[in-house]
Structures are given as structure tokens and as C-alpha cells.
Motif scaffolding. Structure first.
Motif, PDB file in Angstrom:
ATOM      1  N   SER A 262      96.691 -50.095  96.257  1.00 52.48           N
ATOM      2  CA  SER A 262      95.707 -50.209  95.182  1.00 52.48           C
ATOM      3  C   SER A 262      96.083 -49.326  93.997  1.00 52.48           C
ATOM      4  O   SER A 262      95.966 -49.738  92.831  1.00 52.48           O
ATOM      5  CB  SER A 262      94.326 -49.822  95.721  1.00 52.48           C
ATOM      6  OG  SER A 262      93.360 -49.867  94.704  1.00 52.48           O
TER       7      SER A 262
ATOM      8  N   PHE B  19      96.146 -54.811  93.677  1.00 51.47           N
ATOM      9  CA  PHE B  19      94.895 -55.562  93.632  1.00 51.47           C
ATOM     10  C   PHE B  19      94.340 -55.680  92.223  1.00 51.47           C
ATOM     11  O   PHE B  19      93.205 -56.126  92.027  1.00 51.47           O
ATOM     12  CB  PHE B  19      93.859 -54.888  94.542  1.00 51.47           C
ATOM     13  CG  PHE B  19      94.341 -54.704  95.949  1.00 51.47           C
ATOM     14  CD1 PHE B  19      94.510 -55.794  96.785  1.00 51.47           C
ATOM     15  CD2 PHE B  19      94.658 -53.445  96.422  1.00 51.47           C
ATOM     16  CE1 PHE B  19      94.958 -55.623  98.080  1.00 51.47           C
ATOM     17  CE2 PHE B  19      95.104 -53.257  97.717  1.00 51.47           C
ATOM     18  CZ  PHE B  19      95.259 -54.363  98.555  1.00 51.47           C
ATOM     19  N   SER B  20      95.098 -55.248  91.230  1.00 51.57           N
ATOM     20  CA  SER B  20      94.655 -55.387  89.845  1.00 51.57           C
ATOM     21  C   SER B  20      95.159 -56.713  89.297  1.00 51.57           C
ATOM     22  O   SER B  20      96.021 -57.356  89.874  1.00 51.57           O
ATOM     23  CB  SER B  20      95.173 -54.219  89.001  1.00 51.57           C
ATOM     24  OG  SER B  20      96.595 -54.192  89.007  1.00 51.57           O
TER      25      SER B  20
END
Length: 392
Positions: free
Chosen positions: A210, A215-216
């Protein structure tokens, strides 16, 4: 006395390749004969005190059991079709109910298949057998699995020990009954140690992934590296626990005064999986090269005036019977390559590790064991074959 396994990958590979070649013209029916030949290979190459095991089952028994299992699966297929005509919510509930039923039946099928294999296994001319109730085992496995889910996996050592105990305390060699002295305490330490390590690795992998943008939006491919490394480490931890469970549980099996001791090392189990991965990659590279060659032949007609015409190539691909057959054949080759590598490195590897890591004491106490008749009421493995949960 040590257990000796004399089989080789070359011998098993020959059996598998012959079977795979005959699966296509027989529309898959030869798999019952292939399973029988595989078992005869494993059994006949496993020697205890210089006497090999013997497998007396045959392919017709497996085929009849499978046909009997279709009586259960045909109505289930009808239910799937019926659920597809309902609303999405009703269909989800229906599919979930069928999934729970299949999970329950899997426990029954596993025990029933073990019963068939043992009843067709002989050593020194004396037949093994499986008593107990497959339905009882199915209920045990089902409710234990629910408890494991509710406790987020923490109840697994209790489940594993209970199921191992039920299987072996209802197993027979002639008129001599097996016993099992293992308990959940033998599994608790390695399991909870592995459980804690997995939690730390998983949390660390997710945190680093992350932070590195996995997950961006848009995701950064570099951010997936910690996740991949975490998955690899979790796999290694799982193999460590698997080796401990096999060692502890097999070493708790007794047959009167005869005692089994097994040593399965985690590094050996890891090596077998590494070989499987390498073999699978190599086989897929070979298949990819073959696919490129086939595409090159097909694409030859798309060159006009020294230039490649994509439209002509796509028309040829869509309308060519040869292309369709190549796609089907390629799909079958991919599945066959996976099955072949899994059997040669995982199936054979596990059997070899357990057999060669086993020693048996007190064999002299088995000289007065009396033979029992074959359980002819068992017509194949039935659901186990249909659900693909049979062993070897």
C-alpha cells in the motif's frame, strides 16, 4: 525396517504419457484405466521388508462407481439450470446451498474412496480394509470445517487430529485393527507458530504494498513486489507446517505392536514444489514455441506483397477449421502439461518423501494376522472421482 520405494519419474512419465494420448480418442474414459495403472505403479514399487504392496482394483470398478455417481450429479445440474432462471439474489442463495451440499458430500467421497483403495490393497497376500461410516466422517469434517471458519482457522489442529484419528482407528490389516496415538497437542505448536508468522508476513506485505502504491489509482507495478514476496514466504511457511503435520500424524499410526515412524523434511517438500514450478515453466515455454510456429504457418497467407494484412489474418483465423482444432488441442495440451508436472513432482514427490522417510518397528508381530475377504460391495469410488478428490 525401512520402507523402500523403487519407482522413477521416467517410469511414471511413460505411464502418464500413454494415458494422456488415449484420453482424446476415448473422450476421457481412459482416465479410469490411467488411474488404475498409476496406482499399480505406486503400490508395486513400495516395499516393506522386501515385500511390495499390491493393488487389485480395476478400471471397470472405477467406471461403474462414476456412473452411479451421475445419479446424484444429474439432478444437481438440473438445479443449476433452474437457479439460472431466477432473480440474482435467489440464484446466489441457491448456488450457495448447492455449494454447501457439495462440500458436505466431499467429506463422504473422500472417506468412501479411501475405503475402496484400502480394500484393494494387499501386503503379503493380506488385504487391508476401512471400517467406520463415511456419513459419520462427512458430518465430522463438515462441522469441524464450520468451526475452523468461525475461529478464523484457530481450530484447525483439533480438526486435523480428530479426522486422522477417525480414519486410522477404523482401518484394518487383515483381522488386526490400526490404532492412532496422536493428539492435537502435537500439531498446536507448529500450527500456531506458522499462523502467527503468516499474520506478520501478510500484514507487512499489505502495508508495504500500500505504501508503494499497489492500491492507489493508477496502481504502481512496483508496489506489487512486496505482495508477491509475501505470498512466496507464506507458501514456504505452509510447506513447513505441512511437513510437521505429516511427520507427527504418520508417526502416530500403530498396528498392534508395529509402529510407524515418518520423517518429512520441510526443505525436501519445498524442493519438490520448486521442481514442479520449474518443470511447469519449461513445459509452457515449449508449448508457447509450438504455438508461435502454428501461428506463423497460419499467418503466412496474410502476407500480400511483402506486407502483413491483419484483416486477412483475422478472417483466416475465424474461418479456419485447422485454427479451431489448434485452439482446442492447445487448451488440452496446457491442461495435460499441468497435470503431468503435478503428478511427476508433487504426487510422486510426496509419495517418495513419505515412503523413503518411513521406518517400521515390530513387524514380527504381524506374522499371525489372518486375512479377510475383499469387500465386493464397493463398486468404485463414485463421488470421489466425480468431485476429483480421490488420491493417487
Amino acid at each position: 525396517m525401512p520402507v523402500v520405494f523403487t519407482g522413477t519419474r521416467r517410469e511414471l512419465g511413460g505411464v502418464l504419457l500413454r494415458g494422456y494420448l488415449l484420453l482424446v480418442p476415448t473422450i476421457g474414459l481412459y482416465r479410469f484405466w490411467l488411474t488404475t495403472w498409476k496406482r499399480r505403479f505406486y503400490w508395486s514399487h513400495t516395499e516393506i521388508a522386501a515385500d511390495p504392496l499390491e493393488y487389485t482394483g480395476n478400471a471397470v470398478q472405477l467406471l461403474l462407481g462414476f456412473l452411479m455417481a451421475l445419479a446424484i450429479f444429474v439432478p444437481l445440474y438440473g438445479l443449476f439450470f433452474y437457479f439460472s432462471t431466477l432473480s440474482s439474489q435467489a440464484a446466489i442463495v441457491g448456488y450457495g446451498g448447492v455449494g454447501i451440499l457439495l462440500w458436505f458430500l466431499t467429506g463422504y467421497a473422500i472417506y468412501r474412496a479411501r475405503d475402496f483403495r484400502l480394500s484393494r490393497t494387499l501386503w503379503r497376500g493380506i488385504r487391508c480394509d476401512q471400517g467406520g461410516s463415511a456419513w459419520n466422517y462427512a458430518f465430522r469434517r463438515f462441522f469441524w470445517s464450520l468451526l475452523v471458519i468461525v475461529t478464523a482457522g484457530l481450530a484447525y489442529p483439533f480438526m486435523a487430529a480428530n479426522l486422522w484419528t477417525y480414519r486410522y482407528r477404523h482401518s484394518w490389516y487383515g483381522d488386526r485393527q490400526f490404532s492412532f496415538v496422536g493428539t492435537w497437542r502435537q500439531l498446536a505448536r507448529p500450527f500456531y507458530l506458522a499462523y502467527g508468522i503468516v499474520l506478520v508476513i501478510g500484514a507487512s506485505g499489505l502495508g508495504l504494498g500500500s505504501a508503494m502504491g499497489a492500491f492507489s489509482g493508477p496502481p504502481d507495478p512496483v508496489g506489487f513486489l512486496p505482495l508477491m514476496l509475501a505470498a512466496l514466504l507464506i507458501g514456504l511457511v505452509f510447506l513447513y507446517y505441512r511437513s510437521r503435520e505429516l511427520t507427527q500424524m504418520f508417526s502416530s499410526v500403530r498396528l498392534g505392536e508395529a509402529a510407524l515412524t515418518v520423517k518429512v523434511r520441510a526443505r525436501s517438500l519445498t524442493g519438490q514444489h520448486a521442481l514442479f514450478g520449474l518443470g511447469l515453466v519449461a513445459s509452457y515455454i515449449v508449448l508457447a514455441i509450438g504455438g508461435v510456429v502454428v501461428l506463423g504457418v497460419v499467418a503466412g497467407s496474410a502476407f500480400a506483397g511483402g506486407q502483413f494484412d491483419l484483416e486477412i489474418f483475422m478472417q483466416h483465423m475465424q474461418g479456419s477449421l485447422v485454427t479451431l482444432l489448434a485452439i482446442i488441442f492447445g487448451y488440452l495440451l496446457i491442461l495435460a502439461a499441468f497435470s503431468l508436472m503435478a503428478e511427476l513432482f508433487l504426487g510422486l514427490g510426496l509419495w517418495t518423501l513419505v515412503a523413503r522417510g518411513a521406518t517400521i518397528t515390530g513387524l514380527d508381530s504381524l506374522h499371525n494376522v489372518r486375512a479377510r475377504d475383499e469387500d465386493k460391495a464397493l463398486a468404485g469410488e463414485g463421488l470421489a472421482d466425480a468431485l476429483n478428490v480421490g488420491a493417487y
